[in-house]
Design an enzyme around this catalytic site. Structure first.
Site, PDB file in Angstrom:
ATOM      1  N   MET A   1       0.833  -1.186   0.000  1.00 52.35           N
ATOM      2  CA  MET A   1       0.000   0.000   0.000  1.00 52.35           C
ATOM      3  C   MET A   1       0.879   1.253   0.000  1.00 52.35           C
ATOM      4  O   MET A   1       1.960   1.263   0.596  1.00 52.35           O
ATOM      5  CB  MET A   1      -0.937   0.019   1.212  1.00 52.35           C
ATOM      6  CG  MET A   1      -1.794  -1.236   1.388  1.00 52.35           C
ATOM      7  SD  MET A   1      -2.458  -1.935  -0.140  1.00 52.35           S
ATOM      8  CE  MET A   1      -3.559  -0.645  -0.673  1.00 52.35           C
TER       9      MET A   1
ATOM     10  N   TYR B   1      -2.346   6.258   0.303  1.00 51.25           N
ATOM     11  CA  TYR B   1      -3.370   5.339   0.828  1.00 51.25           C
ATOM     12  C   TYR B   1      -3.557   5.547   2.325  1.00 51.25           C
ATOM     13  O   TYR B   1      -4.683   5.495   2.818  1.00 51.25           O
ATOM     14  CB  TYR B   1      -2.975   3.897   0.534  1.00 51.25           C
ATOM     15  CG  TYR B   1      -3.984   2.838   0.961  1.00 51.25           C
ATOM     16  CD1 TYR B   1      -5.020   2.436   0.110  1.00 51.25           C
ATOM     17  CD2 TYR B   1      -3.890   2.229   2.215  1.00 51.25           C
ATOM     18  CE1 TYR B   1      -5.929   1.458   0.495  1.00 51.25           C
ATOM     19  CE2 TYR B   1      -4.794   1.253   2.603  1.00 51.25           C
ATOM     20  CZ  TYR B   1      -5.809   0.872   1.747  1.00 51.25           C
ATOM     21  OH  TYR B   1      -6.710  -0.098   2.139  1.00 51.25           O
TER      22      TYR B   1
ATOM     23  N   GLY C   1       0.609  -5.286   1.664  1.00 51.93           N
ATOM     24  CA  GLY C   1      -0.683  -5.359   0.983  1.00 51.93           C
ATOM     25  C   GLY C   1      -0.640  -6.108  -0.338  1.00 51.93           C
ATOM     26  O   GLY C   1      -1.662  -6.631  -0.790  1.00 51.93           O
TER      27      GLY C   1
ATOM     28  N   GLU D   1       4.898  -4.833   7.599  1.00 51.06           N
ATOM     29  CA  GLU D   1       4.033  -3.997   8.444  1.00 51.06           C
ATOM     30  C   GLU D   1       4.660  -3.677   9.790  1.00 51.06           C
ATOM     31  O   GLU D   1       4.748  -2.517  10.196  1.00 51.06           O
ATOM     32  CB  GLU D   1       2.661  -4.682   8.649  1.00 51.06           C
ATOM     33  CG  GLU D   1       1.747  -4.628   7.439  1.00 51.06           C
ATOM     34  CD  GLU D   1       1.957  -5.776   6.452  1.00 51.06           C
ATOM     35  OE1 GLU D   1       2.998  -6.475   6.538  1.00 51.06           O
ATOM     36  OE2 GLU D   1       1.087  -5.971   5.593  1.00 51.06           O
TER      37      GLU D   1
ATOM     38  N   TYR E   1     -20.759 -31.128  -8.415  1.00 48.14           N
ATOM     39  CA  TYR E   1     -21.485 -31.717  -9.550  1.00 48.14           C
ATOM     40  C   TYR E   1     -22.179 -30.641 -10.369  1.00 48.14           C
ATOM     41  O   TYR E   1     -22.303 -30.750 -11.592  1.00 48.14           O
ATOM     42  CB  TYR E   1     -22.487 -32.782  -9.074  1.00 48.14           C
ATOM     43  CG  TYR E   1     -21.897 -34.186  -9.145  1.00 48.14           C
ATOM     44  CD1 TYR E   1     -21.373 -34.659 -10.347  1.00 48.14           C
ATOM     45  CD2 TYR E   1     -21.859 -35.008  -8.030  1.00 48.14           C
ATOM     46  CE1 TYR E   1     -20.815 -35.929 -10.419  1.00 48.14           C
ATOM     47  CE2 TYR E   1     -21.311 -36.280  -8.096  1.00 48.14           C
ATOM     48  CZ  TYR E   1     -20.784 -36.737  -9.298  1.00 48.14           C
ATOM     49  OH  TYR E   1     -20.240 -37.986  -9.367  1.00 48.14           O
TER      50      TYR E   1
HETATM   51  N1  ACO Z   1       4.414   3.703  -0.369  1.00 50.21           N
HETATM   52  C1  ACO Z   1       4.713   4.929  -0.843  1.00 50.21           C
HETATM   53  N2  ACO Z   1       5.802   5.180  -1.569  1.00 50.21           N
HETATM   54  C2  ACO Z   1       6.619   4.160  -1.838  1.00 50.21           C
HETATM   55  C3  ACO Z   1       6.376   2.858  -1.375  1.00 50.21           C
HETATM   56  C4  ACO Z   1       5.203   2.640  -0.605  1.00 50.21           C
HETATM   57  N3  ACO Z   1       4.852   1.438  -0.156  1.00 50.21           N
HETATM   58  N4  ACO Z   1       7.378   2.058  -1.782  1.00 50.21           N
HETATM   59  C5  ACO Z   1       8.222   2.832  -2.482  1.00 50.21           C
HETATM   60  N5  ACO Z   1       7.766   4.113  -2.533  1.00 50.21           N
HETATM   61  C6  ACO Z   1       8.367   5.284  -3.171  1.00 50.21           C
HETATM   62  C7  ACO Z   1       9.438   5.941  -2.326  1.00 50.21           C
HETATM   63  O1  ACO Z   1       8.843   6.804  -1.389  1.00 50.21           O
HETATM   64  C8  ACO Z   1      10.222   6.664  -3.381  1.00 50.21           C
HETATM   65  O2  ACO Z   1       9.503   7.813  -3.763  1.00 50.21           O
HETATM   66  P1  ACO Z   1      10.276   9.188  -4.161  1.00 50.21           P
HETATM   67  O3  ACO Z   1      11.155   8.819  -5.338  1.00 50.21           O
HETATM   68  O4  ACO Z   1       9.172  10.110  -4.528  1.00 50.21           O
HETATM   69  O5  ACO Z   1      11.059   9.564  -2.962  1.00 50.21           O
HETATM   70  C9  ACO Z   1      10.194   5.697  -4.553  1.00 50.21           C
HETATM   71  O6  ACO Z   1       9.053   4.863  -4.343  1.00 50.21           O
HETATM   72  C10 ACO Z   1      11.413   4.806  -4.645  1.00 50.21           C
HETATM   73  O7  ACO Z   1      11.608   4.203  -3.372  1.00 50.21           O
HETATM   74  P2  ACO Z   1      13.052   3.811  -2.824  1.00 50.21           P
HETATM   75  O8  ACO Z   1      12.872   3.387  -1.414  1.00 50.21           O
HETATM   76  O9  ACO Z   1      14.011   4.905  -3.111  1.00 50.21           O
HETATM   77  O10 ACO Z   1      13.387   2.560  -3.806  1.00 50.21           O
HETATM   78  P3  ACO Z   1      14.407   1.346  -3.560  1.00 50.21           P
HETATM   79  O11 ACO Z   1      14.461   0.635  -4.868  1.00 50.21           O
HETATM   80  O12 ACO Z   1      15.672   1.831  -2.955  1.00 50.21           O
HETATM   81  O13 ACO Z   1      13.694   0.389  -2.471  1.00 50.21           O
HETATM   82  C11 ACO Z   1      11.781  -0.789  -1.595  1.00 50.21           C
HETATM   83  C12 ACO Z   1      12.547  -0.329  -2.852  1.00 50.21           C
HETATM   84  C13 ACO Z   1      12.628  -1.812  -0.822  1.00 50.21           C
HETATM   85  C14 ACO Z   1      10.496  -1.443  -2.120  1.00 50.21           C
HETATM   86  C15 ACO Z   1      11.486   0.413  -0.675  1.00 50.21           C
HETATM   87  O14 ACO Z   1      10.917   1.468  -1.480  1.00 50.21           O
HETATM   88  C16 ACO Z   1      10.524   0.099   0.420  1.00 50.21           C
HETATM   89  O15 ACO Z   1      10.907  -0.433   1.457  1.00 50.21           O
HETATM   90  N6  ACO Z   1       9.198   0.409   0.216  1.00 50.21           N
HETATM   91  C17 ACO Z   1       8.212   0.171   1.216  1.00 50.21           C
HETATM   92  C18 ACO Z   1       7.821  -1.318   1.250  1.00 50.21           C
HETATM   93  C19 ACO Z   1       6.760  -1.539   2.303  1.00 50.21           C
HETATM   94  O16 ACO Z   1       7.074  -1.769   3.467  1.00 50.21           O
HETATM   95  N7  ACO Z   1       5.488  -1.389   1.892  1.00 50.21           N
HETATM   96  C20 ACO Z   1       4.389  -1.353   2.810  1.00 50.21           C
HETATM   97  C21 ACO Z   1       3.979  -2.748   3.172  1.00 50.21           C
HETATM   98  S1  ACO Z   1       2.739  -2.722   4.435  1.00 50.21           S
HETATM   99  C22 ACO Z   1       1.317  -2.437   3.619  1.00 50.21           C
HETATM  100  O17 ACO Z   1       1.216  -2.593   2.422  1.00 50.21           O
HETATM  101  C23 ACO Z   1       0.147  -2.078   4.399  1.00 50.21           C
HETATM  102  C1  V55 Z   2      -2.495  -3.420   4.801  1.00 51.99           C
HETATM  103  C2  V55 Z   2      -3.071  -3.597   3.599  1.00 51.99           C
HETATM  104  C3  V55 Z   2      -4.245  -2.962   3.341  1.00 51.99           C
HETATM  105  C4  V55 Z   2      -4.825  -2.147   4.285  1.00 51.99           C
HETATM  106  C5  V55 Z   2      -4.238  -1.958   5.502  1.00 51.99           C
HETATM  107  O1  V55 Z   2      -0.969  -4.521   6.082  1.00 51.99           O
HETATM  108  C6  V55 Z   2      -3.055  -2.611   5.753  1.00 51.99           C
HETATM  109  C7  V55 Z   2      -1.256  -4.097   5.007  1.00 51.99           C
HETATM  110  C8  V55 Z   2      -4.402  -4.230   1.349  1.00 51.99           C
HETATM  111  O2  V55 Z   2      -4.845  -3.143   2.151  1.00 51.99           O
HETATM  112  O3  V55 Z   2      -5.989  -1.528   3.980  1.00 51.99           O
END
Ligand code: ACO
Ligand code: V55
Length: 283
Positions: free
Chosen positions: A79, A84, A129, A152, A248
């Protein structure tokens, strides 16, 4: 007689800024998370566009199989923490609820009930996510070097949405507990080992292997494949009695809508002796 599963060919490709679509001559609908500069993080706009794209491909007779993959070096970084989460934090509760619902609408509900086979082709980063659409696709092939993580806990939240529920559906409890509680990343090879994905292959074989698998699926009767996947998905939640009736119903539905598939299957083996069903489908 064969009843078309999806009779209305759309001539315009759906999609917009955050989702890219290509339909190739093999009947594969390639759907790309398309925010490579943001590592394909899912923002509210992408979630709405994904729903529209999947909805359009569902009704597009050119598409036999959907492959969900990412532009650039990410599958999806989960996400979008800015758009988001942070930017919806201040909005009224009903807006936040709608944003959440628009996520699960496609990440889970649309995909899990999808009438056509779906393959996640994990080409890179896959976090948080992103596990929901990953698990909701029927099959998954990953780059051995793709990095996965339930990150997370690393940034101070419990896994939300259906992330944990999805994980529990496909991987063993010990592995699930380990990765959600530690937030430690793992690679495609490890993902294959714990059956989060079907196979992990080297990057230069990823597309080739995915196409091979998609072609296999699209060579079969669409009604048979549909009944098979939905039969599996739904029947596991039913009593044995309800499952027997439902399975079925799927079985007979496939015969009703594509009667030639079965008739040809029996004729080729029993009369023409032209193939052996145990070893593969007939041409
Ligand atoms: N949300 C918002 N922006 C993001 C996300 C994210 N999940 N992932 C990457 N970006 C953006 C960064 O902010 C950056 O933006 P900018 O260029 O405007 O500063 C750009 O993407 C590139 O990110 P970097 O970190 O510089 O890229 P790198 O290749 O070095 O690393 C990686 C990639 C490892 C995916 C890193 O971006 C990261 O850790 N992202 C977050 C992963 C994460 O924990 N996601 C959330 C999971 S929990 C959930 O979904 C609820
Ligand atoms: C997460 C993902 C979501 C959300 C809140 O942990 C948290 C991840 C896929 O959407 O709404």
């Amino acid at each position: 007689m064969t009843t078309e599963l999806t009779p209305n060919a759309e001539n315009d490709l759906p999609g917009g800024n955050t989702v890219r679509v290509e339909i190739d001559d093999n009947g594969i609908g390639w759907v790309y998370f398309n925010r490579p500069d943001k590592r394909n993080a899912m923002n509210p706009a992408l979630n709405m566009e994904m729903f529209e794209v999947l909805d359009a491909l569902e009704g597009d007779s050119r598409v036999k199989v959907v492959v969900l993959t990412g532009s650039g070096d990410a599958w999806s970084a989960g996400m979008d923490l800015k758009e988001y989460f942070r930017e919806t934090d201040g909005k009224p509760r009903w807006v936040q609820n709608r944003v959440r619902r628009q996520g699960t609408d496609w990440q889970h509900h649309k995909l899990i009930n999808y009438p056509k086979p779906t393959i996640a082709m994990v080409n890179g980063w896959c976090f948080g996510g992103a596990f929901v659409p990953l698990v909701s696709c029927d099959l998954a092939i990953a780059d051995v070097d793709a990095q996965f993580g339930l990150s997370e806990v690393n940034w101070g939240v419990t896994p939300g949405n259906l992330v944990t529920r999805a994980l529990a559906e496909v991987i063993p409890t010990r592995d699930a507990m380990y990765y959600i509680m530690t937030g430690e990343p793992f690679d495609g090879r490890r993902a294959e080992q714990m059956r989060l994905v079907n196979e992990a292959v080297p990057a230069d074989k990823l597309r080739e292997r995915t196409i091979e698998l998609a072609n296999r699926l699209s060579s079969l009767s669409q009604w048979v494949v549909r009944g098979t996947k939905l039969g599996f998905r739904h029947s596991r939640l039913m009593s044995w009695e309800a499952a027997e009736d439902f399975l079925y119903a799927k079985h007979d539905q496939a015969i009703l809508f594509d009667e030639q598939a079965r008739a040809r299957g029996m004729q080729g083996f029993l009369d023409d002796k032209s193939y052996r069903p145990g070893l593969g489908a007939q041409d």
